[in-house]
Structures are given as C-alpha cells and as structure tokens.
Design a protein around this motif. Structure first.
Motif, PDB file in Angstrom:
ATOM      1  N   UNK A  10      19.357   1.248  -3.938  1.00  0.00           N
ATOM      2  CA  UNK A  10      19.662   1.891  -5.155  1.00  0.00           C
ATOM      3  C   UNK A  10      19.533   3.490  -5.283  1.00  0.00           C
ATOM      4  N   UNK A  11      19.045   4.119  -4.253  1.00  0.00           N
ATOM      5  CA  UNK A  11      18.949   5.626  -4.080  1.00  0.00           C
ATOM      6  C   UNK A  11      17.614   5.949  -4.261  1.00  0.00           C
ATOM      7  N   UNK A  12      17.266   7.132  -3.790  1.00  0.00           N
ATOM      8  CA  UNK A  12      16.010   7.880  -3.523  1.00  0.00           C
ATOM      9  C   UNK A  12      15.001   6.909  -3.075  1.00  0.00           C
ATOM     10  N   UNK A  13      15.092   6.088  -2.192  1.00  0.00           N
ATOM     11  CA  UNK A  13      14.283   5.179  -1.541  1.00  0.00           C
ATOM     12  C   UNK A  13      13.664   4.083  -2.550  1.00  0.00           C
ATOM     13  N   UNK A  14      14.601   3.599  -3.395  1.00  0.00           N
ATOM     14  CA  UNK A  14      14.418   2.352  -4.255  1.00  0.00           C
ATOM     15  C   UNK A  14      15.132   1.460  -3.620  1.00  0.00           C
ATOM     16  N   UNK A  15      14.548   0.326  -3.814  1.00  0.00           N
ATOM     17  CA  UNK A  15      15.332  -0.844  -3.380  1.00  0.00           C
ATOM     18  C   UNK A  15      15.161  -1.832  -4.552  1.00  0.00           C
ATOM     19  N   UNK A  16      16.271  -2.323  -5.005  1.00  0.00           N
ATOM     20  CA  UNK A  16      16.356  -3.419  -6.213  1.00  0.00           C
ATOM     21  C   UNK A  16      16.300  -4.778  -5.740  1.00  0.00           C
ATOM     22  N   UNK A  17      15.178  -5.743  -6.094  1.00  0.00           N
ATOM     23  CA  UNK A  17      15.232  -7.083  -5.690  1.00  0.00           C
ATOM     24  C   UNK A  17      15.572  -7.872  -6.952  1.00  0.00           C
ATOM     25  N   UNK A  18      16.588  -8.737  -6.796  1.00  0.00           N
ATOM     26  CA  UNK A  18      17.055  -9.499  -7.940  1.00  0.00           C
ATOM     27  C   UNK A  18      16.663 -11.054  -7.389  1.00  0.00           C
ATOM     28  N   UNK A  19      15.867 -11.789  -8.049  1.00  0.00           N
ATOM     29  CA  UNK A  19      15.626 -13.082  -7.603  1.00  0.00           C
ATOM     30  C   UNK A  19      16.920 -13.956  -8.200  1.00  0.00           C
ATOM     31  N   UNK A  34      11.309 -11.369   5.953  1.00  0.00           N
ATOM     32  CA  UNK A  34      12.530 -10.606   5.710  1.00  0.00           C
ATOM     33  C   UNK A  34      12.588  -9.331   4.803  1.00  0.00           C
ATOM     34  N   UNK A  35      11.867  -9.519   3.591  1.00  0.00           N
ATOM     35  CA  UNK A  35      11.921  -8.649   2.607  1.00  0.00           C
ATOM     36  C   UNK A  35      11.400  -7.221   3.382  1.00  0.00           C
ATOM     37  N   UNK A  36      10.242  -7.524   3.965  1.00  0.00           N
ATOM     38  CA  UNK A  36       9.522  -6.319   4.561  1.00  0.00           C
ATOM     39  C   UNK A  36      10.442  -5.564   5.509  1.00  0.00           C
ATOM     40  N   UNK A  37      11.196  -6.493   6.334  1.00  0.00           N
ATOM     41  CA  UNK A  37      12.036  -5.861   7.390  1.00  0.00           C
ATOM     42  C   UNK A  37      13.382  -5.148   6.597  1.00  0.00           C
ATOM     43  N   UNK A  38      13.743  -5.789   5.276  1.00  0.00           N
ATOM     44  CA  UNK A  38      14.769  -4.914   4.669  1.00  0.00           C
ATOM     45  C   UNK A  38      14.152  -3.530   4.407  1.00  0.00           C
ATOM     46  N   UNK A  39      13.155  -3.606   3.690  1.00  0.00           N
ATOM     47  CA  UNK A  39      12.477  -2.427   3.000  1.00  0.00           C
ATOM     48  C   UNK A  39      12.317  -1.356   4.402  1.00  0.00           C
ATOM     49  N   UNK A  40      11.899  -1.896   5.398  1.00  0.00           N
ATOM     50  CA  UNK A  40      11.483  -0.767   6.501  1.00  0.00           C
ATOM     51  C   UNK A  40      13.059  -0.247   7.068  1.00  0.00           C
ATOM     52  N   UNK A  41      13.879  -1.198   7.237  1.00  0.00           N
ATOM     53  CA  UNK A  41      15.320  -0.780   7.697  1.00  0.00           C
ATOM     54  C   UNK A  41      15.913   0.150   6.807  1.00  0.00           C
ATOM     55  N   UNK A  74       1.011  -2.652   2.300  1.00  0.00           N
ATOM     56  CA  UNK A  74       0.758  -2.561   3.669  1.00  0.00           C
ATOM     57  C   UNK A  74       1.805  -1.555   4.260  1.00  0.00           C
ATOM     58  N   UNK A  75       2.941  -1.822   3.752  1.00  0.00           N
ATOM     59  CA  UNK A  75       4.125  -0.922   4.340  1.00  0.00           C
ATOM     60  C   UNK A  75       4.250   0.522   3.622  1.00  0.00           C
ATOM     61  N   UNK A  76       3.404   0.730   2.496  1.00  0.00           N
ATOM     62  CA  UNK A  76       3.381   1.947   1.911  1.00  0.00           C
ATOM     63  C   UNK A  76       4.482   1.835   1.005  1.00  0.00           C
ATOM     64  N   UNK A  77       4.951   0.755   0.505  1.00  0.00           N
ATOM     65  CA  UNK A  77       6.034   0.771  -0.627  1.00  0.00           C
ATOM     66  C   UNK A  77       5.268   0.382  -1.927  1.00  0.00           C
ATOM     67  N   UNK A  78       5.839   1.056  -2.880  1.00  0.00           N
ATOM     68  CA  UNK A  78       5.288   0.832  -4.427  1.00  0.00           C
ATOM     69  C   UNK A  78       6.100  -0.317  -4.729  1.00  0.00           C
ATOM     70  N   UNK A  79       5.446  -1.253  -5.505  1.00  0.00           N
ATOM     71  CA  UNK A  79       6.327  -2.439  -6.055  1.00  0.00           C
ATOM     72  C   UNK A  79       6.051  -2.114  -7.794  1.00  0.00           C
ATOM     73  N   UNK A  80       7.177  -2.408  -8.180  1.00  0.00           N
ATOM     74  CA  UNK A  80       7.177  -2.273  -9.732  1.00  0.00           C
ATOM     75  C   UNK A  80       7.923  -3.453 -10.231  1.00  0.00           C
TER      76      UNK A  80
END
Length: 112
Positions: A10-19, A34-41, A74-80
């Motif tokens: 969704x821009x600016x390094x943000x990824x939206x996860x909708x369960x 797979x989530x980690x792979x998506x975030x890194x990609x 671990x991947x240096x990604x903030x989770x909110x």
C-alpha cells in the motif's frame, strides 16, 4: 498466493495483511515463510494486520499473531494491528498477563 491471507503493498514500505476465511491460525509454520518472502520481495518496512473481520482473538490466534510478529522482527519489519474489534480486544485483555509485543493502532489512517 497464501491460503487464507491477502497481502497488498500500500505504499511507503507498508504491506496490508487481510485475513480471510481460509486462514488456519493453528498452523502458523505453513504461513509465516510465504508471508516473509512476500515482505522481503516488496521491501516492506511495516506489516499492517487488519483485524476488522476477526471477532475473537483466542490463545491460538494470539499465538499466530506473536509468531508472525517474531518473524517480522527478524526481518526488521514492524508489525502493527489495526481495526481490532472491541469485543476481541476485551476478550484478549482478559487472557493476557502482559502487553502484546506488536503495536496496535485504531485504524490504518492513524498510522504515521
């Protein structure tokens, strides 16, 4: 494609996860990689987990959230998490002895 999860940059390094309906929180190991792979990609810096469709956060679901949080860290990604339903927040507060490790925000618009 990850069963039960929809991920959207969704821009600016943000990824939206909708369960979705197919999410099985009792088997986090099958979804974390797979989530980690998506975030890194997508070079994500923040994972925004939308909880608006989750009516109850029990121990199993909370365990899934904390494992995903640990992976993000671990991947240096903030989770909110955002849009936690009041009933879910209340039920979760009754089961926790300490604050959740991940950040919580009212909604996606309140994130900076």
């Amino acid at each position: 494609m990850i069963e039960g999860i929809h991920l959207t940059p969704i821009g600016d390094g943000n990824v939206l996860l909708e369960p979705g309906e197919g999410l099985d929180p009792s088997n986090p190991e099958s979804m974390v990689a797979p989530v980690l792979e998506f975030l890194q990609r997508h070079e994500a810096r923040r994972l925004v987990y939308d909880l608006k469709s989750i009516r109850l956060i029990d121990e199993v679901y909370y365990s899934w959230l904390t494992k995903l949080y640990a992976t993000c860290r671990i991947a240096n990604v903030e989770m909110v998490t955002v849009n936690m339903q009041p009933a879910a927040a209340y039920a979760l507060s009754l089961t926790l002895s300490q604050s959740p490790p991940f950040s919580c925000a009212l909604d996606i618009h309140s994130l900076k």
